[in-house]
Structures are given as structure tokens and as C-alpha cells.
Design a protein around this motif. Structure first.
Motif, PDB file in Angstrom:
ATOM      1  N   ARG A 191      37.185  34.018 108.900  1.00 46.01           N
ATOM      2  CA  ARG A 191      35.790  33.834 109.308  1.00 46.01           C
ATOM      3  C   ARG A 191      35.023  33.193 108.150  1.00 46.01           C
ATOM      4  NH1 ARG A 191      34.619  36.703 114.121  1.00 46.01           N
ATOM      5  NH2 ARG A 191      32.740  35.435 114.016  1.00 46.01           N
ATOM      6  N   PRO A 192      35.195  31.884 107.956  1.00 44.55           N
ATOM      7  CA  PRO A 192      34.569  31.205 106.799  1.00 44.55           C
ATOM      8  C   PRO A 192      33.054  31.284 106.792  1.00 44.55           C
ATOM      9  CG  PRO A 192      35.534  29.616 108.343  1.00 44.55           C
ATOM     10  CD  PRO A 192      36.020  30.960 108.750  1.00 44.55           C
ATOM     11  N   GLU A 193      32.427  31.532 107.947  1.00 42.33           N
ATOM     12  CA  GLU A 193      30.964  31.604 107.976  1.00 42.33           C
ATOM     13  C   GLU A 193      30.437  32.784 107.162  1.00 42.33           C
ATOM     14  OE1 GLU A 193      32.357  33.917 111.660  1.00 42.33           O
ATOM     15  OE2 GLU A 193      32.956  32.128 110.524  1.00 42.33           O
ATOM     16  N   LEU A 194      31.274  33.795 106.940  1.00 45.27           N
ATOM     17  CA  LEU A 194      30.838  34.954 106.162  1.00 45.27           C
ATOM     18  C   LEU A 194      30.625  34.610 104.693  1.00 45.27           C
ATOM     19  CD1 LEU A 194      33.210  37.730 107.576  1.00 45.27           C
ATOM     20  CD2 LEU A 194      30.807  37.354 108.146  1.00 45.27           C
ATOM     21  N   TYR A 195      31.226  33.516 104.258  1.00 42.32           N
ATOM     22  CA  TYR A 195      31.159  33.137 102.846  1.00 42.32           C
ATOM     23  C   TYR A 195      29.969  32.225 102.557  1.00 42.32           C
ATOM     24  CZ  TYR A 195      35.771  35.250 102.695  1.00 42.32           C
ATOM     25  OH  TYR A 195      36.806  36.145 102.783  1.00 42.32           O
ATOM     26  N   LYS A 196      29.142  32.011 103.566  1.00 42.27           N
ATOM     27  CA  LYS A 196      27.890  31.294 103.377  1.00 42.27           C
ATOM     28  C   LYS A 196      26.782  32.308 103.137  1.00 42.27           C
ATOM     29  CE  LYS A 196      29.533  27.614 106.410  1.00 42.27           C
ATOM     30  NZ  LYS A 196      29.342  26.873 107.695  1.00 42.27           N
ATOM     31  N   SER A 197      25.597  31.834 102.833  1.00 39.22           N
ATOM     32  CA  SER A 197      24.503  32.739 102.486  1.00 39.22           C
ATOM     33  C   SER A 197      24.174  33.692 103.628  1.00 39.22           C
ATOM     34  CB  SER A 197      23.256  31.919 102.131  1.00 39.22           C
ATOM     35  OG  SER A 197      22.198  32.767 101.746  1.00 39.22           O
ATOM     36  N   LEU A 198      23.868  34.935 103.282  1.00 40.87           N
ATOM     37  CA  LEU A 198      23.530  35.967 104.259  1.00 40.87           C
ATOM     38  C   LEU A 198      22.350  35.528 105.125  1.00 40.87           C
ATOM     39  CD1 LEU A 198      23.891  38.911 105.309  1.00 40.87           C
ATOM     40  CD2 LEU A 198      22.251  39.598 103.535  1.00 40.87           C
ATOM     41  N   GLN A 199      22.517  35.639 106.451  1.00 40.98           N
ATOM     42  CA  GLN A 199      21.490  35.246 107.401  1.00 40.98           C
ATOM     43  C   GLN A 199      20.838  36.472 108.034  1.00 40.98           C
ATOM     44  OE1 GLN A 199      20.755  31.846 107.859  1.00 40.98           O
ATOM     45  NE2 GLN A 199      22.177  31.690 106.129  1.00 40.98           N
ATOM     46  N   ASP A 200      19.573  36.327 108.408  1.00 43.64           N
ATOM     47  CA  ASP A 200      18.870  37.436 109.063  1.00 43.64           C
ATOM     48  C   ASP A 200      19.569  37.869 110.344  1.00 43.64           C
ATOM     49  OD1 ASP A 200      17.036  37.314 107.048  1.00 43.64           O
ATOM     50  OD2 ASP A 200      15.352  36.675 108.288  1.00 43.64           O
ATOM     51  N   ALA A 201      20.270  36.942 110.995  1.00 47.06           N
ATOM     52  CA  ALA A 201      20.944  37.266 112.253  1.00 47.06           C
ATOM     53  C   ALA A 201      22.039  38.313 112.065  1.00 47.06           C
ATOM     54  CB  ALA A 201      21.542  36.001 112.866  1.00 47.06           C
ATOM     55  N   ALA A 202      22.522  38.486 110.835  1.00 44.59           N
ATOM     56  CA  ALA A 202      23.551  39.487 110.571  1.00 44.59           C
ATOM     57  C   ALA A 202      22.965  40.885 110.453  1.00 44.59           C
ATOM     58  CB  ALA A 202      24.302  39.138 109.293  1.00 44.59           C
ATOM     59  N   LEU A 203      21.653  40.963 110.292  1.00 47.31           N
ATOM     60  CA  LEU A 203      21.004  42.237 109.987  1.00 47.31           C
ATOM     61  C   LEU A 203      20.316  42.823 111.213  1.00 47.31           C
ATOM     62  CD1 LEU A 203      19.494  41.126 106.572  1.00 47.31           C
ATOM     63  CD2 LEU A 203      21.585  42.441 106.957  1.00 47.31           C
ATOM     64  N   ALA A 204      20.386  44.145 111.327  1.00 44.94           N
ATOM     65  CA  ALA A 204      19.774  44.839 112.461  1.00 44.94           C
ATOM     66  C   ALA A 204      18.262  44.666 112.435  1.00 44.94           C
ATOM     67  CB  ALA A 204      20.134  46.318 112.408  1.00 44.94           C
ATOM     68  N   PRO A 205      17.629  44.526 113.597  1.00 43.69           N
ATOM     69  CA  PRO A 205      16.166  44.382 113.648  1.00 43.69           C
ATOM     70  C   PRO A 205      15.433  45.518 112.938  1.00 43.69           C
ATOM     71  CG  PRO A 205      17.134  43.907 115.799  1.00 43.69           C
ATOM     72  CD  PRO A 205      18.244  44.431 114.936  1.00 43.69           C
ATOM     73  N   GLU A 206      15.949  46.743 113.043  1.00 41.69           N
ATOM     74  CA  GLU A 206      15.308  47.888 112.386  1.00 41.69           C
ATOM     75  C   GLU A 206      15.339  47.742 110.860  1.00 41.69           C
ATOM     76  OE1 GLU A 206      17.398  49.467 116.147  1.00 41.69           O
ATOM     77  OE2 GLU A 206      17.749  47.959 114.576  1.00 41.69           O
ATOM     78  N   PHE A 207      16.436  47.202 110.347  1.00 35.00           N
ATOM     79  CA  PHE A 207      16.574  46.998 108.906  1.00 35.00           C
ATOM     80  C   PHE A 207      15.602  45.917 108.427  1.00 35.00           C
ATOM     81  CE2 PHE A 207      18.996  45.189 105.218  1.00 35.00           C
ATOM     82  CZ  PHE A 207      18.968  46.317 104.411  1.00 35.00           C
TER      83      PHE A 207
END
Length: 331
Positions: free
Chosen positions: A74-90
Motif C-alpha cells: 500500500r504505497p499510499e501509506l508512505y505519503k503524507s498523512l491525510q485528514d481522510a485517514a483520521l476519524a471525524p471525532e479525532f
């Protein structure tokens, strides 16, 4: 928040090779002063002492080989952290924490207080798709022929994220942009707003492998523990008091894992994991460190740290480096 200043070198305390050496056979952490004391008190532990001395260079060598030879699933994981990866509550809790007038009372309305007395909190951190993608990558790496360093002396299965190459794109922005504002409000006495390094790893529990974790405290000021999956029963976290307190495990508090959710606690809080019943459990653990605290007192030997240069973030201690002066520019 942490700000840039004089050049610093991250270090470890020399006690890493003499204190809190874990002996899995007995489930004990022991002390090493010299070979005579070691044999008299505990029997041979030279292998563990030598392993710790080699740990930094060997980890750096593994990281270099993985960077040059490993092909991610999953090469996309090695790019910068995106808001879409994070839970809305977080995201909402972080946004509130950085807003004008934010205070502890307001933040506590946006997360779950597991224990007010022990100051343990929980909230969703990652989305389900991100957890699944990260698990796929971790299993792909586990099945590869790449060298693998174990997370610590108590966990024999898992992945060190800095060796895999996920420290910079995933964990560093998670700490700097999201966790630090939360921790500044939750744990100001632990310098939660000045977290300038971390150690991040994934632990795996399964039948026939590691099934439980003995009582211990973390080499960190603060800890985030996120359940990534998969399907499992048992394995609950349990918490006692702070490690300095007597009868710390008289009435332990148990906390069940919820996939995608993270438990926040002080590193000095005694804790462990109950035996896994069925299935597999994978957790991301981030030890959050503040050199302003650690440079005064090493949490492992409870003395002023005896600094030893180390790779990467080391164990979160820092030494100011002398500023280089360009003589030619001054003439």
C-alpha cells in the motif's frame, strides 16, 4: 508547542544497558551493574545487555535495507498523512484544542473519560478503511524476507515503524499536528504541549505467538495505544496506579479494545494486557516523549540521564550541539 531552537542531538540514557532488563522466563525487569552482581542476583543476562548495545546500529542497517529493497503493498501509506485517514471525532477534538479559548473542560466533552482518577481517556483515531490498509501493509511486510526488529523485549511480534519507513509520513505529523494539542490540555504537567520525539511500533498478539503482556510502565511521558484489528476476544488492557505507588495493582481497571479507537494514558501508569482468547489483535503504540522532562530525570533509572549518542530520536533525551560558525563568512 515545541519551537525550533539551538541544534540538538537526540540521545539515550546509559541506563538503557543496565536498568529494566526484561527476563521473559520470569516476567521480571532486572538491574545490571557488573557480571559478578548479575550472576549473583539473576544468573546470566549478558546476551540481553549486548543486544541493547548493538540495537541502534543494527536498527539503522535494517532501515536502510528495507528502504532500498522493500516493495510496499500500500504505497499510499508512505505519503503524507491525510485528514481522510483520521476519524471525524479525532479531527474535531484536535480542532477544538487549537481554537482560541480551548480548555480541559471543553475537550473532555469531545472524548471518553475512561478513568478520571487515573487520567485515562479514549477516542476514535483512525477510520476503518485506514486501519484495514495499514493492516494489509503490516501483514505484507511480515510475510516478506526483509529483516525485522522486535518492538521491545516484551513483544516478540510486530513492526518498528521507523524501520519500515512510516515514521516520517505517518507518526511525526500525527504527533506534531494532532496529538500535541490534545496532550497539551490533557496532560500539561507531563509537558504534553512539548512533545518533541516518539517511538512508534505495532504489536501483534495471536495464538502460538505473544498472547499477553506483563505489567510494566512505558519509557515515555505519554502513550497512545490504538487498536487496529483484527477479530479477537480477550486481550483487554488493565491499569494500576503510577509505578512509584505502593499496591499499584490492588484494584486494576480493565479497558476493552475497540478497533480504530485509541487509549491515552501517562507513560508511568502501570499497565498490561490480559491473555488473548481467540483471533489476532494488532495495536499501534506510540510512546510520546518530551525532552524538557526527560533531560531532568530519566524515567527508567530515576536519575539525571547519563547521555549517550544514539540513532534517530534515540530515547527522547537531547543534548545541545555547538553552533557551527562559518569563519569564512566572518572575514
Amino acid at each position: 508547542m515545541a519551537t525550533a531552537g539551538a541544534p540538538r542531538r537526540f540521545c539515550r540514557c546509559a541506563c538503557f544497558c543496565s536498568e529494566n532488563l526484561y527476563v521473559a522466563r520470569y516476567g521480571l525487569h532486572v538491574r545490571f551493574r557488573d557480571e559478578q552482581q548479575l550472576r549473583q542476583d539473576y544468573g546470566p543476562l549478558e546476551q540481553e545487555v549486548e543486544r541493547r548495545r548493538r540495537l541502534g546500529p543494527e536498527s539503522a542497517a535494517r532501515k536502510a535495507l528495507i528502504a532500498s529493497s522493500y516493495h510496499p503493498a500500500r504505497p499510499e501509506l508512505y505519503k503524507s498523512l491525510q485528514d481522510a485517514a483520521l476519524a471525524p471525532e479525532f479531527l474535531a477534538a484536535t480542532e477544538y484544542s487549537t481554537s482560541l479559548g480551548a480548555d480541559l473542560e471543553g475537550l473532555l466533552q469531545r472524548l471518553e473519560t475512561v478513568s478520571e482518577e487515573k487520567r485515562i481517556y479514549r477516542l476514535p483515531v483512525f477510520t476503518a478503511p485506514f486501519c484495514q490498509a495499514l493492516l494489509e501493509e503490516l501483514e505484507h511486510f511480515e510475510q516478506s524476507d526483509m529483516p525485522k526488529g522486535r518492538p521491545n523485549t516484551m513483544n516478540n511480534y510486530g513492526v518498528l515503524l521507523h524501520e519500515l519507513g512510516l515514521d516520517e509520513p505517518l507518526v511525526t505529523p500525527l504527533r506534531e499536528c494532532f496529538l500535541q494539542p490534545l496532550m497539551a490540555l490533557l496532560y500539561p504537567d507531563c509537558d504534553g504541549g512539548w512533545l518533541d520525539s516518539h517511538r512508534a511500533f505495532v504489536v501483534k498478539y495471536a495464538l502460538g505467538q505473544d498472547r499477553e503482556l506483563g505489567c510494566h510502565y512505558d519509557n515515555a511521558e505519554l502513550t497512545l495505544n490504538v487498536a487496529l484489528g483484527k477479530t479477537f476476544t480477550g486481550g483487554a488492557l488493565y491499569f494500576g496506579g503510577l509505578f512509584q505507588a505502593p499496591s499499584a495493582l490492588a484494584e486494576p481497571l480493565e479497558v476493552e479494545h475497540v478497533v480504530g479507537q485509541g487509549v491515552l494514558h501517562r507513560g508511568g501508569q502501570l499497565h498490561g494486557a490480559r491473555p488473548l482468547g481467540t483471533g489476532e489483535r494488532w495495536n499501534l503504540v506510540v510512546w510520546l516523549r518530551a525532552s524538557a522532562v526527560r533531560n531532568r530525570l530519566c524515567p527508567m533509572c530515576c536519575r539525571k540521564p547519563d547521555l549517550v549518542d544514539d540513532e534517530g530520536f534515540g530515547d527522547g533525551f537531547t543534548r545541545e550541539e555547538p553552533t557551527t560558525v562559518d569563519v569564512c563568512a566572518l572575514t
